[in-house]
Structure formats: C-alpha cells, structure tokens
Write a protein that holds these residues in place. Sequence first.
Motif, mmCIF file in Angstrom:
data_model
loop_
_atom_site.group_PDB
_atom_site.id
_atom_site.type_symbol
_atom_site.label_atom_id
_atom_site.label_comp_id
_atom_site.label_asym_id
_atom_site.label_seq_id
_atom_site.Cartn_x
_atom_site.Cartn_y
_atom_site.Cartn_z
ATOM 1 N N ARG A 77 0.821 -1.221 0.000
ATOM 2 C CA ARG A 77 0.000 0.000 0.000
ATOM 3 C C ARG A 77 0.851 1.265 0.000
ATOM 4 N NH1 ARG A 77 -3.722 -1.405 5.103
ATOM 5 N NH2 ARG A 77 -3.887 -3.646 4.750
ATOM 6 N N THR A 99 -0.344 -2.502 12.307
ATOM 7 C CA THR A 99 -0.740 -2.402 10.897
ATOM 8 C C THR A 99 -1.267 -3.702 10.298
ATOM 9 O OG1 THR A 99 1.552 -2.818 10.204
ATOM 10 C CG2 THR A 99 0.869 -0.517 10.449
ATOM 11 N N ALA A 104 -6.808 -2.257 10.861
ATOM 12 C CA ALA A 104 -5.900 -1.551 9.953
ATOM 13 C C ALA A 104 -6.006 -2.025 8.503
ATOM 14 C CB ALA A 104 -4.459 -1.719 10.432
ATOM 15 N N TRP A 107 -6.315 0.883 6.016
ATOM 16 C CA TRP A 107 -5.417 2.035 6.134
ATOM 17 C C TRP A 107 -4.629 2.235 4.844
ATOM 18 C CZ3 TRP A 107 -2.781 1.539 11.621
ATOM 19 C CH2 TRP A 107 -3.775 1.723 12.608
ATOM 20 N N PRO A 108 -4.541 3.475 4.351
ATOM 21 C CA PRO A 108 -3.696 3.742 3.177
ATOM 22 C C PRO A 108 -2.218 3.758 3.545
ATOM 23 C CG PRO A 108 -4.651 5.782 3.991
ATOM 24 C CD PRO A 108 -5.252 4.677 4.816
ATOM 25 N N ARG A 110 -0.029 6.083 3.245
ATOM 26 C CA ARG A 110 0.387 7.318 3.914
ATOM 27 C C ARG A 110 0.216 7.199 5.421
ATOM 28 N NH1 ARG A 110 0.996 12.835 3.136
ATOM 29 N NH2 ARG A 110 0.123 14.154 4.777
ATOM 30 N N ARG A 111 -0.907 6.625 5.840
ATOM 31 C CA ARG A 111 -1.152 6.481 7.276
ATOM 32 C C ARG A 111 -0.165 5.495 7.895
ATOM 33 N NH1 ARG A 111 -6.963 5.370 10.345
ATOM 34 N NH2 ARG A 111 -6.099 5.311 12.451
ATOM 35 N N ILE A 112 0.155 4.438 7.185
ATOM 36 C CA ILE A 112 1.111 3.458 7.696
ATOM 37 C C ILE A 112 2.480 4.098 7.901
ATOM 38 C CG2 ILE A 112 2.354 1.326 7.122
ATOM 39 C CD1 ILE A 112 -0.195 0.427 5.646
ATOM 40 N N LEU A 114 3.172 7.339 8.279
ATOM 41 C CA LEU A 114 3.117 8.330 9.354
ATOM 42 C C LEU A 114 3.144 7.652 10.717
ATOM 43 C CD1 LEU A 114 0.558 10.959 7.981
ATOM 44 C CD2 LEU A 114 3.013 11.266 8.372
ATOM 45 N N LEU A 115 2.451 6.542 10.829
ATOM 46 C CA LEU A 115 2.476 5.784 12.083
ATOM 47 C C LEU A 115 3.905 5.353 12.414
ATOM 48 C CD1 LEU A 115 0.021 3.064 13.206
ATOM 49 C CD2 LEU A 115 2.430 2.465 13.035
#
Length: 214
Positions: A77, A99, A104, A107-108, A110-112, A114-115
Amino acid sequence: MGLGLVPLGVAFGVLVAQSGLAWWWASVFTAFVYAGSFEFLLVGLVAAVAPLATVATTALLVNLRHVFYALSFPLDRVRGRLGKAYGTFALTDEAYALTTGEQARGWPGRRILLLQLFMHLYWVGGATVGGLLGSVLPDGVTGLDFALTALFTVLALDAVRDRREDLPTPALALLSALAARVIAPGQLLPVAFALFTAALLARHLITRARNRHA
C-alpha cells in the motif's frame, strides 16, 4: 503505542549513559539502528568491545523474525521507492502489531508511514531525554534492561487474545525459550530466537506439504 515508547526510550537512554557511553549514543542507536530489543543488547556488546562477528551474529538471530513480518506487512500500500525503503527500515514489532490487525485493513500507505515515522520519533526523543537524564543520575539504577521485555509481554498477550486459533505459535516460542535456557543459559536470547525460527520454518514446510497432498 507511540506514547508508550517514550518511557521505554527514556529507560534505554539512561541505560546507555550508565553503561559508560556518551549520552548522544542513545540518539545514534535509536535513529540509525532502530531495532528495539537488539539495541538493548547492543549497548552491552559495545560496552564490552565485542568482536564485530559477535555483533553481526547477534543482530541476525535477534532480527531474523522480520523475515516473517515482511510476509504479511502491508508494504504494497506504500507508494514510491523512498516510502517503501523507510517502511522496511521502520518495520518494528509495534508497527507490525498495529498495521496487520483487523482495524488496519483499510489504512492507506500514507497512514502506515506516518504511524511508523511518529513511533520512530517518539523512540528517538525518549532515548535522547533518557541519555541526558542518565548522565546526571547517580549510578546503580537497575532493571532498565527489562523495560523492553515488559512491552513485548504486553504485545504477546494482546496477540494471543486476538488470534486464539494460533496457540501453537506462542507454545513454540515458550518451548524454544525453555530449551535455550537448558542448552545455553548464557546466550539464551539468540539461541531461543534461532530455535524458534527453525521451528516456524519446519511448521511452514510441513503445512505446505500437507496442503499439497490434500
């Protein structure tokens, strides 16, 4: 989870400072090594001036579990080579646990990322504070090296609750630890990891062979 890494990082930073290393090594280890349990081991190895071969072997055995993490981590992703490279570098136990859960799945990338980035920053920040704090604290603070074990215990319990059908995996981990305790008590962690990895590979091969014959 990120906030939980702050006191853990502080504990690591204090351990670094009280092991005779300069406080800024806590920032270096957490920023560029970023390997959790291996970092705690690395402090002792560096302080003891262990041979490079010993350091490399320990790193391989302790972090070999990430080979299995990569099989189900949602790196597909994440877009771009740089993003995928950082996502691979920042694949920790905590990031994997968050994740790959049911919540999760949507989740895109980008979110992964950032996390992972924020957990990395929490870890480095906590360790830096701990390194500075440890340089002024009196020597003799004990138990700091158990902080990561405590966090892993919580993660393991949560994983068992979420995946009750996969009880053989924690059973294999427990048997590996007990066997390592008997075989090589002085090198319990790397030996336990090696036994656990071998057991997982054997189980995977047996399962695949059964599925072919089914």
